[in-house]
Design an enzyme around this catalytic site. Structure first.
Site, PDB file in Angstrom:
ATOM      1  N   VAL A  75      37.051  -0.500  19.377  1.00  0.00           N
ATOM      2  CA  VAL A  75      37.050  -0.461  17.911  1.00  0.00           C
ATOM      3  C   VAL A  75      38.324   0.193  17.377  1.00  0.00           C
ATOM      4  CG1 VAL A  75      35.852   0.440  15.878  1.00  0.00           C
ATOM      5  CG2 VAL A  75      34.541  -0.494  17.802  1.00  0.00           C
ATOM      6  N   GLY A  76      38.793   1.234  18.048  1.00  0.00           N
ATOM      7  CA  GLY A  76      40.033   1.873  17.631  1.00  0.00           C
ATOM      8  C   GLY A  76      39.890   2.858  16.496  1.00  0.00           C
ATOM      9  N   LEU A  77      38.707   3.493  16.387  1.00  0.00           N
ATOM     10  CA  LEU A  77      38.470   4.534  15.373  1.00  0.00           C
ATOM     11  C   LEU A  77      38.742   4.059  13.946  1.00  0.00           C
ATOM     12  CD1 LEU A  77      39.790   7.902  16.903  1.00  0.00           C
ATOM     13  CD2 LEU A  77      37.454   7.356  16.229  1.00  0.00           C
ATOM     14  N   CYS A 143      40.876  11.144  21.999  1.00  0.00           N
ATOM     15  CA  CYS A 143      41.895  10.430  21.229  1.00  0.00           C
ATOM     16  C   CYS A 143      43.258  10.530  21.927  1.00  0.00           C
ATOM     17  CB  CYS A 143      42.023  11.022  19.831  1.00  0.00           C
ATOM     18  SG  CYS A 143      40.540  10.818  18.829  1.00  0.00           S
ATOM     19  N   THR A 206      32.851   7.365  26.448  1.00  0.00           N
ATOM     20  CA  THR A 206      32.835   6.136  27.249  1.00  0.00           C
ATOM     21  C   THR A 206      33.785   6.196  28.442  1.00  0.00           C
ATOM     22  OG1 THR A 206      34.503   5.184  25.766  1.00  0.00           O
ATOM     23  CG2 THR A 206      32.183   4.659  25.306  1.00  0.00           C
TER      24      THR A 206
END
Length: 314
Positions: A75-77, A143, A206
């Site tokens: 998703v990429g935050l 991150c 994850t």
């Protein structure tokens, strides 16, 4: 009938969760959509969609791909940014009768610190007015560190220490640090978080995975790799939670592949104070309410009056 005197309360510092079922960040939005499906007060807590200092559009291309016993996500935050979250979502959070946790991400130490400061300032203003929308910050150190070639903060303990220390100094809110399973030594990482003043750690985030489209001869994801979650990761998550619980004295929140009440009991027996439920929300839209009831049912059937009786028995 379920015994009404069962003690399912879990505690992290001064924060009390009515039961151990917390919705995991990135799988529950900020709760509005699921709140139309069942009463969110049945939950122990909600960890909201990850937010960063500035809005993020997320990753291009395919973002979710189903795997045997799980799913990959890239998703990429994607998120509206902290200021939009505080302005647009917290009015809803103020009305919730459950623990509310902000999941905070960032690309630099300064981003993390400024984000924590804004959340803390907003919380202080609301408290003065007799309101409350945020009970805790969950620091996502998975991150990528943009100043270190994209390596996640959560890989090396020495790198993660600075961001945990600086964020701890920037807020008076309880701080929980979400750990990556890709850390060089996850127990060392958890111990560092305790040393730097975190009230709790949560794990696992994850696992890094991959899917190749053999006909197109390329990765399914534009970003090449993606995060694996779901039942397939549970044995790894359970082992890591057990190892961390043996190392630290602060509460541990376990997650990874939970899809039934017995899974929750396993994590608690491994030492977890509470759990977070993620991928299962996409399989069962009533997951939170059903799991909370399932824990009480298991306790009643097994003659367990308090979760403390079985917590960390291994």
């Amino acid at each position: 009938m379920i015994e009404t005197t069962l003690d399912t309360v879990c505690r992290i510092g001064k924060v009390a969760f009515k039961n151990p079922v917390v919705m995991a960040s990135g799988t529950f939005g900020f709760g509005k959509e699921y709140g139309k499906l069942y009463d969110l007060s049945k939950l122990g807590g909600i960890s909201g969609k990850g937010v960063t200092l500035h809005p993020r559009p997320g990753n291009p291309g395919i973002r979710v791909y189903e795997t045997p016993s799980g799913m990959l996500n890239s998703v990429g935050l994607e998120n509206p940014g902290i200021r939009a979250f505080l302005d647009e979502e917290c009015a809803f959070w103020e009305r919730l009768d459950t623990v509310r946790i902000v999941n905070l991400g960032g690309g630099t130490v300064q981003d993390y610190v400024e984000g924590a400061r804004l959340i803390d300032e907003d919380s202080t203003v609301r408290e003065r007015e007799g309101r409350q929308a945020v009970d805790m910050i969950e620091l996502n150190i998975s991150c990528p560190n943009v100043k270190a070639g994209g390596m996640a903060y959560g890989i090396k303990t020495s790198v993660a220490r600075e961001v945990v220390r600086e964020v701890r100094a920037a807020t008076s809110l309880p701080l929980m640090v979400k750990l990556s399973p890709n850390a060089e030594d996850i127990a060392d990482m958890a111990q560092m978080c305790e040393e730097e003043g975190a009230e709790a750690v949560s794990l696992i985030n994850t696992l890094s995975g991959m899917k190749i489209d053999v006909r197109r001869r390329r990765s399914v994801f534009d970003n090449l790799y993606a995060g694996l979650s779901g039942p397939a990761v549970k044995p790894v998550a359970l082992r890591m939670v057990h190892q961390v619980c043996k190392r630290v004295g602060i509460p541990v929140v376990g997650m990874g592949g939970i899809s039934c009440a017995e899974d929750i009991i396993e994590f608690i027996m491994a030492g977890a104070e509470a759990v977070q439920v993620g991928t299962y929300n996409f399989v069962n839209w009533q997951a939170g309410a059903e799991l909370a009831a399932g824990v009480e049912r298991f306790m009643a059937e097994e003659g367990i009056r308090s979760l403390d009786e079985i917590r960390g028995i291994l």
